[in-house]
Scaffold this motif. Structure first.
Motif: not given
Length: 159
Positions: A57-58, A60, A117, A121, A123-124
């Motif tokens: 999940r992002s 953002d 985390q 990636g 911010k994922q």
């Protein structure tokens, strides 16, 4: 003579949503000339199962609640990350330091609801598989279909 041997299986590559972890393990074993046996025990990191199942999940676009802002301030965590953790949690058991100890919707008690985390990636995050037991059964079945063997399976970080 009984013997215990640990073999690291490097070379699986980057795991992506939709990948068959069973196929990746079997292919890598074949490349390394490793023959799986019924009495072998495979230890698989939860993260690769989560990634293959699309449980990434992002951060953002997450709208933090007032509670996430408050806990984020207390724990020095981004409120968006805290909101994701809260969304994966049934209840908070305790908080302190930089961790929320929670009971997940699965009933597991763990730090930060297993939200991780690392090695994803920017911010994922990865989330725990929705049904860890089903994931393990499917992985074992996929390996059996390829090899005819039923190795034991332990998926780290599930419990």
């Amino acid at each position: 003579m009984k013997r215990l041997e640990l073999i690291g299986l490097d070379g699986l590559g980057e795991i992506r949503a939709g990948d068959s972890v069973g196929d990746l393990i079997c292919n890598t074993c074949a490349q390394r000339q490793i023959s799986l046996q019924d009495n072998d025990v495979l230890v698989v990191a939860q993260k690769i199962i989560s990634k293959a199942e699309g449980r990434v999940r992002s951060v953002d676009g997450v709208t933090p609640s007032a509670r996430a802002f408050e806990l984020g301030r207390k724990l020095s965590k981004d409120p968006e990350l805290v909101e994701i953790i809260l969304g994966e949690s049934r209840r908070i058991v305790r908080s302190g330091g930089r961790a929320l100890i929670v009971e997940t919707h699965h009933g597991f008690v763990c730090a930060n609801a297993g939200v991780d985390q690392s090695n994803v990636g920017l911010k994922q995050v990865t989330l725990l598989p929705q049904d860890a037991d089903r994931s393990a059964r499917q992985l074992r079945s996929a390996i059996h279909q390829r090899t005819g063997k039923y190795p034991g399976l332990y998926c780290s970080e599930y419990r």
